[in-house]
Motif scaffolding. Structure first.
Motif, PDB file in Angstrom:
ATOM      1  N   ILE A  41       0.848  -1.195   0.000  1.00 21.97           N
ATOM      2  CA  ILE A  41       0.000   0.000   0.000  1.00 21.97           C
ATOM      3  C   ILE A  41       0.883   1.244   0.000  1.00 21.97           C
ATOM      4  CG2 ILE A  41      -1.633   1.352   1.362  1.00 21.97           C
ATOM      5  CD1 ILE A  41      -2.943  -1.225   2.236  1.00 21.97           C
ATOM      6  N   ALA A  42       1.921   1.245   0.820  1.00 22.79           N
ATOM      7  CA  ALA A  42       2.845   2.380   0.846  1.00 22.79           C
ATOM      8  C   ALA A  42       3.473   2.587  -0.519  1.00 22.79           C
ATOM      9  CB  ALA A  42       3.924   2.152   1.907  1.00 22.79           C
ATOM     10  N   GLU A  43       3.839   1.488  -1.177  1.00 27.13           N
ATOM     11  CA  GLU A  43       4.444   1.572  -2.503  1.00 27.13           C
ATOM     12  C   GLU A  43       3.460   2.165  -3.507  1.00 27.13           C
ATOM     13  OE1 GLU A  43       6.361  -1.478  -5.857  1.00 27.13           O
ATOM     14  OE2 GLU A  43       5.754  -2.215  -3.886  1.00 27.13           O
ATOM     15  N   ILE A  44       2.204   1.731  -3.426  1.00 26.20           N
ATOM     16  CA  ILE A  44       1.184   2.232  -4.350  1.00 26.20           C
ATOM     17  C   ILE A  44       0.932   3.719  -4.118  1.00 26.20           C
ATOM     18  CG2 ILE A  44      -1.281   2.092  -4.919  1.00 26.20           C
ATOM     19  CD1 ILE A  44      -1.071  -0.935  -4.361  1.00 26.20           C
ATOM     20  N   LEU A  45       0.807   4.102  -2.835  1.00 29.04           N
ATOM     21  CA  LEU A  45       0.506   5.495  -2.522  1.00 29.04           C
ATOM     22  C   LEU A  45       1.655   6.423  -2.886  1.00 29.04           C
ATOM     23  CD1 LEU A  45      -1.223   5.093   0.959  1.00 29.04           C
ATOM     24  CD2 LEU A  45      -2.324   5.530  -1.231  1.00 29.04           C
ATOM     25  N   ASP A  46       2.881   5.937  -2.758  1.00 31.45           N
ATOM     26  CA  ASP A  46       4.041   6.787  -3.008  1.00 31.45           C
ATOM     27  C   ASP A  46       4.483   6.781  -4.459  1.00 31.45           C
ATOM     28  OD1 ASP A  46       4.030   7.400  -0.349  1.00 31.45           O
ATOM     29  OD2 ASP A  46       5.550   5.911   0.192  1.00 31.45           O
ATOM     30  N   ALA A  47       3.908   5.891  -5.274  1.00 32.28           N
ATOM     31  CA  ALA A  47       4.319   5.802  -6.677  1.00 32.28           C
ATOM     32  C   ALA A  47       3.872   7.048  -7.425  1.00 32.28           C
ATOM     33  CB  ALA A  47       3.727   4.552  -7.323  1.00 32.28           C
ATOM     34  N   GLY A  48       4.804   7.665  -8.105  1.00 32.53           N
ATOM     35  CA  GLY A  48       4.443   8.845  -8.888  1.00 32.53           C
ATOM     36  C   GLY A  48       4.029   8.508 -10.304  1.00 32.53           C
ATOM     37  N   ASP A  49       4.289   7.299 -10.746  1.00 31.34           N
ATOM     38  CA  ASP A  49       4.019   6.886 -12.113  1.00 31.34           C
ATOM     39  C   ASP A  49       2.837   5.920 -12.107  1.00 31.34           C
ATOM     40  OD1 ASP A  49       3.980   5.779 -14.624  1.00 31.34           O
ATOM     41  OD2 ASP A  49       6.153   5.580 -14.781  1.00 31.34           O
ATOM     42  N   PRO A  50       1.804   6.170 -12.909  1.00 27.31           N
ATOM     43  CA  PRO A  50       0.669   5.234 -12.965  1.00 27.31           C
ATOM     44  C   PRO A  50       1.076   3.812 -13.301  1.00 27.31           C
ATOM     45  CG  PRO A  50       0.131   7.289 -14.075  1.00 27.31           C
ATOM     46  CD  PRO A  50       1.587   7.349 -13.745  1.00 27.31           C
ATOM     47  N   ASP A  51       2.129   3.649 -14.114  1.00 23.95           N
ATOM     48  CA  ASP A  51       2.586   2.293 -14.455  1.00 23.95           C
ATOM     49  C   ASP A  51       3.111   1.569 -13.224  1.00 23.95           C
ATOM     50  OD1 ASP A  51       1.897   2.601 -17.101  1.00 23.95           O
ATOM     51  OD2 ASP A  51       3.897   3.277 -17.713  1.00 23.95           O
ATOM     52  N   GLU A  52       3.748   2.315 -12.312  1.00 21.66           N
ATOM     53  CA  GLU A  52       4.231   1.702 -11.078  1.00 21.66           C
ATOM     54  C   GLU A  52       3.064   1.258 -10.207  1.00 21.66           C
ATOM     55  OE1 GLU A  52       6.895   4.267  -9.043  1.00 21.66           O
ATOM     56  OE2 GLU A  52       8.199   4.586 -10.769  1.00 21.66           O
ATOM     57  N   VAL A  53       2.015   2.075 -10.179  1.00 22.65           N
ATOM     58  CA  VAL A  53       0.822   1.700  -9.424  1.00 22.65           C
ATOM     59  C   VAL A  53       0.221   0.427 -10.005  1.00 22.65           C
ATOM     60  CG1 VAL A  53      -1.504   2.396  -8.765  1.00 22.65           C
ATOM     61  CG2 VAL A  53       0.346   4.074  -8.749  1.00 22.65           C
TER      62      VAL A  53
ATOM     63  N   ALA B  83       1.698  -1.894 -11.721  1.00 20.42           N
ATOM     64  CA  ALA B  83       2.596  -3.032 -11.481  1.00 20.42           C
ATOM     65  C   ALA B  83       2.429  -3.549 -10.055  1.00 20.42           C
ATOM     66  CB  ALA B  83       4.039  -2.626 -11.742  1.00 20.42           C
ATOM     67  N   ALA B  84       2.312  -2.634  -9.080  1.00 19.49           N
ATOM     68  CA  ALA B  84       2.142  -3.055  -7.691  1.00 19.49           C
ATOM     69  C   ALA B  84       0.817  -3.778  -7.494  1.00 19.49           C
ATOM     70  CB  ALA B  84       2.224  -1.834  -6.775  1.00 19.49           C
ATOM     71  N   ILE B  85      -0.246  -3.267  -8.117  1.00 18.23           N
ATOM     72  CA  ILE B  85      -1.547  -3.919  -8.009  1.00 18.23           C
ATOM     73  C   ILE B  85      -1.530  -5.283  -8.686  1.00 18.23           C
ATOM     74  CG2 ILE B  85      -3.965  -3.743  -8.723  1.00 18.23           C
ATOM     75  CD1 ILE B  85      -3.762  -0.739  -8.279  1.00 18.23           C
TER      76      ILE B  85
ATOM     77  N   HIS C  81      -0.012  -7.892  -6.441  1.00 18.54           N
ATOM     78  CA  HIS C  81      -0.986  -8.363  -5.456  1.00 18.54           C
ATOM     79  C   HIS C  81      -1.995  -9.301  -6.099  1.00 18.54           C
ATOM     80  CE1 HIS C  81      -3.671  -8.501  -2.076  1.00 18.54           C
ATOM     81  NE2 HIS C  81      -4.657  -8.027  -2.808  1.00 18.54           N
ATOM     82  N   HIS C  82      -2.443  -8.973  -7.297  1.00 18.07           N
ATOM     83  CA  HIS C  82      -3.392  -9.849  -8.008  1.00 18.07           C
ATOM     84  C   HIS C  82      -2.795 -11.235  -8.214  1.00 18.07           C
ATOM     85  CE1 HIS C  82      -5.075 -11.670 -11.679  1.00 18.07           C
ATOM     86  NE2 HIS C  82      -6.228 -11.172 -11.254  1.00 18.07           N
ATOM     87  N   ASP C  83      -1.525 -11.280  -8.632  1.00 20.39           N
ATOM     88  CA  ASP C  83      -0.877 -12.570  -8.864  1.00 20.39           C
ATOM     89  C   ASP C  83      -0.750 -13.363  -7.569  1.00 20.39           C
ATOM     90  OD1 ASP C  83      -0.649 -11.855 -11.498  1.00 20.39           O
ATOM     91  OD2 ASP C  83       1.465 -11.279 -11.375  1.00 20.39           O
ATOM     92  N   ARG C  84      -0.464 -12.672  -6.469  1.00 24.32           N
ATOM     93  CA  ARG C  84      -0.344 -13.360  -5.186  1.00 24.32           C
ATOM     94  C   ARG C  84      -1.693 -13.920  -4.740  1.00 24.32           C
ATOM     95  NH1 ARG C  84       2.072  -9.688  -2.841  1.00 24.32           N
ATOM     96  NH2 ARG C  84       0.273  -8.610  -1.984  1.00 24.32           N
ATOM     97  N   VAL C  85      -2.767 -13.135  -4.938  1.00 20.13           N
ATOM     98  CA  VAL C  85      -4.099 -13.619  -4.589  1.00 20.13           C
ATOM     99  C   VAL C  85      -4.465 -14.825  -5.435  1.00 20.13           C
ATOM    100  CG1 VAL C  85      -6.555 -13.026  -4.615  1.00 20.13           C
ATOM    101  CG2 VAL C  85      -4.896 -11.398  -3.716  1.00 20.13           C
ATOM    102  N   ALA C  86      -4.118 -14.791  -6.730  1.00 22.15           N
ATOM    103  CA  ALA C  86      -4.415 -15.925  -7.603  1.00 22.15           C
ATOM    104  C   ALA C  86      -3.666 -17.174  -7.150  1.00 22.15           C
ATOM    105  CB  ALA C  86      -4.055 -15.575  -9.049  1.00 22.15           C
ATOM    106  N   ALA C  87      -2.411 -17.000  -6.735  1.00 17.23           N
ATOM    107  CA  ALA C  87      -1.641 -18.147  -6.249  1.00 17.23           C
ATOM    108  C   ALA C  87      -2.254 -18.706  -4.980  1.00 17.23           C
ATOM    109  CB  ALA C  87      -0.186 -17.737  -6.020  1.00 17.23           C
TER     110      ALA C  87
END
Length: 267
Positions: free
Chosen positions: A68-80, A82-84, A87-93
C-alpha cells in the motif's frame, strides 16, 4: 485556515479504527497533519480523506501494508499498476493453494483412522547451531528455505561442519504468530553473530514417527503422535520437532522427503 479534526472524528469519518490510524502513523503510511507537542493528540485534515479512503479500500482487498505504501508513493501510474498486479498474482496463487486444500479434504474426511507407526527413542543432549524466525504458519514455507540458507552459510563461514540432519522446533503454538527454531547439530564451537547462535538440544525421551513425502498431509503424523501419547498417558515435555532425514532441496523430489516428527515426553 485548515480544518483539523481529532483522531476519533477522523476515524468515524473514514471508517478506519483509531487503533489502525495509530499504526498507520507509526509506520508512516498516514501521518497526522498535526500532533500537539504537549498532549500528543493527533489531528487530521480534510485533505487526508482521499488517502485514508484508498488505504481502507486496499486493506479490504488484503493488500499488504508495505505494498500500500508503494502504491501510494508511486508517482508513475505504471508503477501503481505493477504493484496492483503483483498483489493480483499473489491472490491468484493463494486461490490455487486453497483449491488444492479443498481437493485434499475428501481424503482427510474419508480416512480419519489412518495412523502411522509410532516409536520411542532416547536422545542425548546435542550441541546445535540455531536460528529463530517468527511468522504466521501460512508464511513459514516461504521463509524457512532462506533461513536455512543463512544458517548453513554462517556455519560454512565459521568452518563448522554439521554433525547430523537439520531440524526445527516449534517454540510457540499460535498459528498466527509462530516462533520456530531452526537447528543443525554440530561438533565445533559456533560463534554468535547476532542471528546465528549456539545452544543445546535437550536430551530425553522422544515419541516419534516418520512422515514420507511432501507436507500437505503432515497432519496425519501429528495426529498419530497425539493419539499414541493419549493412549499411553504420556505427558508432552517440550515443543514438537521435525528432523529432516531427507530434506527438501532442488535435487530432491517431494515424494522422496523423509521427516521424523517427534515430541519430547515424560512417562
Amino acid at each position: 485556515m485548515t480544518t483539523l479534526m481529532p483522531i476519533g472524528v477522523f476515524a468515524h469519518a473514514t471508517r478506519l479504527s483509531v487503533r489502525a490510524l495509530r499504526n498507520y502513523d507509526r509506520i508512516g503510511l498516514l501521518v497526522p497533519a498535526r500532533i500537539d507537542p504537549g498532549t500528543g493528540y493527533r489531528r487530521y485534515s480534510l485533505e487526508q480523506f482521499a488517502r485514508a479512503g484508498l488505504i481502507r479500500r486496499l486493506r479490504e482487498l488484503e493488500v499488504p501494508l508495505a505494498e500500500i505504501a508503494e502504491i501510494l508513493d508511486a508517482g508513475d501510474p505504471d508503477e501503481v499498476k505493477a504493484a496492483i498486479k503483483r498483489h493480483h498474482d499473489r491472490v491468484a496463487a493463494r486461490a490455487a493453494e486453497l483449491a488444492a486444500i479443498s481437493e485434499g479434504l475428501d481424503s482427510v474426511l474419508a480416512e480419519p483412522t489412518r495412523w502411522l507407526h509410532v516409536y520411542e527413542r532416547v536422545r542425548a543432549p546435542q550441541p546445535i547451531a540455531r536460528l529463530s524466525i517468527r511468522t504466521p504458519l501460512s508464511g513459514l514455507a516461504e521463509l524457512i528455505g532462506p533461513a536455512y540458507a543463512r544458517l548453513f552459510a554462517a556455519l560454512d563461514a565459521q568452518g563448522v561442519a554439521p554433525s547430523g540432519p537439520p531440524g526445527t522446533r516449534y517454540l510457540t503454538e499460535d498459528p498466527d504468530e509462530l516462533t520456530v527454531e531452526l537447528f543443525v547439530p554440530v561438533d565445533g564451537r559456533v560463534r554468535d553473530d547476532g542471528e546465528i547462535g549456539s545452544a543445546e538440544l535437550p536430551g530425553g525421551l522422544l515419541v516419534a514417527t516418520i512422515h514420507e513425502g511432501g507436507y500437505e498431509a503432515v497432519e496425519t503424523a501429528y495426529r498419530s503422535l497425539g493419539r499414541w501419547i493419549a493412549e499411553r498417558d504420556r505427558v508432552p515435555a517440550g515443543p514438537a520437532e521435525e528432523l529432516y532425514l531427507v530434506a527438501p532441496g532442488p535435487p530432491v523430489a517431494p515424494e522422496a522427503y523423509r521427516t521424523e516428527i517427534a515430541w519430547p515426553v515424560t512417562s
